[in-house]
Motif scaffolding. Structure first.
Motif, mmCIF file in Angstrom:
data_model
loop_
_atom_site.group_PDB
_atom_site.id
_atom_site.type_symbol
_atom_site.label_atom_id
_atom_site.label_comp_id
_atom_site.label_asym_id
_atom_site.label_seq_id
_atom_site.Cartn_x
_atom_site.Cartn_y
_atom_site.Cartn_z
ATOM 1 N N GLU A 226 0.870 -1.341 0.327
ATOM 2 C CA GLU A 226 0.296 -0.037 -0.175
ATOM 3 C C GLU A 226 1.148 1.366 -0.136
ATOM 4 O OE1 GLU A 226 -3.832 1.392 2.466
ATOM 5 O OE2 GLU A 226 -3.610 -0.605 2.349
ATOM 6 N N LYS A 227 1.763 1.358 1.270
ATOM 7 C CA LYS A 227 2.610 2.686 0.630
ATOM 8 C C LYS A 227 3.401 2.065 -0.404
ATOM 9 C CE LYS A 227 4.716 2.911 5.414
ATOM 10 N NZ LYS A 227 5.864 2.521 6.884
ATOM 11 N N THR A 228 3.880 1.815 -1.175
ATOM 12 C CA THR A 228 4.562 1.761 -2.165
ATOM 13 C C THR A 228 4.230 2.031 -4.067
ATOM 14 O OG1 THR A 228 5.190 -0.142 -2.372
ATOM 15 C CG2 THR A 228 6.372 0.470 -1.095
ATOM 16 N N GLY A 229 2.788 1.845 -3.348
ATOM 17 C CA GLY A 229 1.914 1.847 -4.677
ATOM 18 C C GLY A 229 2.988 0.119 -5.549
ATOM 19 N N LYS A 230 3.561 -0.858 -5.195
ATOM 20 C CA LYS A 230 3.985 -2.575 -5.703
ATOM 21 C C LYS A 230 3.110 -2.997 -5.580
ATOM 22 C CE LYS A 230 7.096 1.163 -7.131
ATOM 23 N NZ LYS A 230 7.280 1.180 -8.870
ATOM 24 N N ASN A 231 3.221 -4.020 -5.991
ATOM 25 C CA ASN A 231 2.613 -5.517 -5.699
ATOM 26 C C ASN A 231 3.590 -6.634 -5.772
ATOM 27 O OD1 ASN A 231 3.008 -5.953 -8.553
ATOM 28 N ND2 ASN A 231 1.035 -6.157 -9.425
ATOM 29 N N ASN A 232 4.477 -6.510 -5.747
ATOM 30 C CA ASN A 232 5.475 -7.917 -5.377
ATOM 31 C C ASN A 232 6.505 -7.360 -3.966
ATOM 32 O OD1 ASN A 232 8.003 -7.249 -6.717
ATOM 33 N ND2 ASN A 232 6.200 -7.550 -8.162
ATOM 34 N N ILE A 233 7.246 -7.402 -3.471
ATOM 35 C CA ILE A 233 7.879 -8.044 -2.419
ATOM 36 C C ILE A 233 9.383 -7.364 -3.325
ATOM 37 C CG2 ILE A 233 9.499 -8.665 -0.662
ATOM 38 C CD1 ILE A 233 7.641 -10.018 0.474
ATOM 39 N N ARG A 234 9.745 -8.121 -4.615
ATOM 40 C CA ARG A 234 10.887 -7.163 -5.135
ATOM 41 C C ARG A 234 10.963 -6.251 -5.825
ATOM 42 N NH1 ARG A 234 12.373 -7.727 -10.137
ATOM 43 N NH2 ARG A 234 14.625 -7.462 -10.626
ATOM 44 N N ASP A 235 9.470 -5.540 -6.338
ATOM 45 C CA ASP A 235 9.996 -4.381 -6.321
ATOM 46 C C ASP A 235 9.792 -2.720 -5.229
ATOM 47 O OD1 ASP A 235 9.429 -4.987 -9.444
ATOM 48 O OD2 ASP A 235 7.294 -4.800 -9.748
ATOM 49 N N ILE A 236 8.866 -3.682 -4.441
ATOM 50 C CA ILE A 236 9.087 -2.931 -3.209
ATOM 51 C C ILE A 236 10.281 -2.644 -2.782
ATOM 52 C CG2 ILE A 236 8.346 -2.914 -0.361
ATOM 53 C CD1 ILE A 236 6.029 -4.440 -1.625
ATOM 54 N N PHE A 237 11.391 -3.628 -2.798
ATOM 55 C CA PHE A 237 12.409 -4.116 -2.227
ATOM 56 C C PHE A 237 12.566 -2.233 -2.929
ATOM 57 C CE2 PHE A 237 17.097 -4.760 -1.493
ATOM 58 C CZ PHE A 237 16.999 -4.916 -0.315
ATOM 59 N N LEU A 238 13.042 -2.908 -4.835
ATOM 60 C CA LEU A 238 14.103 -2.034 -5.336
ATOM 61 C C LEU A 238 13.746 -0.304 -5.104
ATOM 62 C CD1 LEU A 238 13.554 -4.019 -8.608
ATOM 63 C CD2 LEU A 238 16.052 -3.559 -6.712
#
Ligand SMILES: Nc1ncnc2c1ncn2[C@@H]1O[C@H](COP(=O)(O)OP(=O)(O)O)[C@@H](O)[C@H]1O
Ligand SMILES: [Mg+2]
Length: 251
Positions: A226-238
Motif C-alpha cells: 500500500e505504501k509503495t503502490g507496488k504489488n510484489n516484494i521485489r518491486d517494493i525492495f527496489l
C-alpha cells in the motif's frame, strides 16, 4: 518475543579500517509470528542473526529473547532458540538420528522424550530414507534437513534461521517451508533471513528490508504494498533502495 534495540556492529577491515555492518537496527517479533529479514548479499543479515543467537556480540544496543538479555543471560537465550546458520557444524561420522540423540542429551532431555521427538522430526522433515546413514554420505538437502533437525530437538520457542533454503532443490525447500509453517501453527516465533523475495511473500507475517546494514522498512507485506503502490516484494525492495540512492545523490 524478540526485541532488538538500537544494534550497531562495528568490524575492522585491514584494508579499509573500521566499518559498521549494522547501523542502529531496531525491531520486534511477536510471539507466534514469522518475520522475514530480507536483503541482498552483504546486507548484514547473518551478522544480525548471529548477534541474536549469542554467537557474536554487538558493539552497541540490546537484544532480548523471551525477555532474556543476550549479553547477560546467554545460556537462557540458547535454551530458548533453535539457531540454524550456514555453517552449522555436524559430526560427519554420526547419522541424523545419532546427531539428534547427541544434541538432545546435551540439553539434558529425557531419553524417552528424545525418542518421541526424533520420530516426529523424521516424519515432519521426511528423513526416513537417510536417517541412519552417516552425514558424510548425505546430499546437501539431506544435510540441511539434519541441521534443522538438530536445532529442533530441544523444542525451542523461537527459531532463528539464516537462509534456510539457500541452494536447495524445490522439494527440500518445500519441506523446509512446511516445517516453518508447522512450527508457527504450534505457536512458535520464527525469524529467518532470505534473499529470495518470493519465498518471503508466501511465508511471512511481517518483513524487514535490510540494505547496507540499515533496516530501511518493516511492516506486513500488505502495508508495504500500500505504501509503495507496488504489488510484489521485489518491486517494493527496489522502490526503497532507489529512494535511498536518490536521497544520497541529492542530499
Ligand atoms: N567477522 C567479520 N569481520 C569483518 N567483516 C565482516 C565479518 N562478518 C561479516 N562481515 C562484513 O559485514 C557485512 C555484512 O555481512 P553479512 O552479515 O554476512 O551479510 P549477509 O548475511 O546479509 O549476506 C559484509 O560487508 C561482510 O563482509
Ligand atoms: Mg548471510
Amino acid at each position: 518475543m524478540i526485541e532488538v534495540k538500537n544494534i550497531n556492529k562495528r568490524f575492522h577491515d585491514r584494508k579499509t579500517g573500521d566499518f559498521y555492518a549494522l547501523n542502529d537496527i531496531s525491531f520486534t517479533v511477536s510471539n507466534g509470528e514469522i518475520f522475514g529479514l530480507l536483503g541482498p548479499n552483504g546486507a548484514g543479515k547473518t551478522t544480525m542473526l548471529r548477534i541474536m543467537s549469542t554467537i557474536m556480540e554487538q558493539t552497541d544496543g540490546t537484544v532480548l529473547i523471551n525477555g532474556f538479555d543476550s549479553k547477560q543471560k546467554p545460556e537462557e537465550v540458547k535454551r530458548s532458540i533453535g539457531f540454524l546458520s550456514g555453517n552449522t557444524k555436524l559430526y560427519k561420522k554420526l547419522t541424523p538420528v545419532e546427531t539428534m540423540r547427541f544434541f538432545g542429551s546435551f540439553y539434558g532431555i529425557e531419553k524417552k522424550v528424545i525418542n518421541q521427538r526424533i520420530e516426529a522430526i523424521v516424519d515432519r522433515l521426511d528423513m526416513d530414507d537417510f536417517k541412519d546413514r552417516i552425514i558424510e554420505k548425505l546430499s546437501t538437502g539431506q544435510v540441511q534437513k539434519t541441521s534443522i533437525a538438530r536445532c529442533m530437538i530441544h523444542d525451542p520457542q523461537i527459531y532463528i534461521l539464516d537462509e534456510p533454503t539457500l541452494g536447495l532443490d524445490i522439494l527440500t525447500s518445500r519441506t523446509i517451508i512446511g516445517f516453518i509453517k508447522g512450527e508457527k501453527e504450534k505457536g512458535k516465533t520464527i525469524i529467518f533471513s532470505t534473499h529470495y523475495m518470493e519465498e518471503a511473500d508466501t511465508l511471512c507475517d511481517r518483513i524487514g528490508l535490510i540494505h547496507q546494514g540499515s533496516l530501511i522498512q518493516t511492516g506486513t507485506i500488505d502495508e508495504l504494498k500500500e505504501k509503495t503502490g507496488k504489488n510484489n516484494i521485489r518491486d517494493i525492495f527496489l522502490y526503497y533502495i532507489d529512494q535511498e540512492e536518490w536521497i544520497d545523490d541529492y542530499a
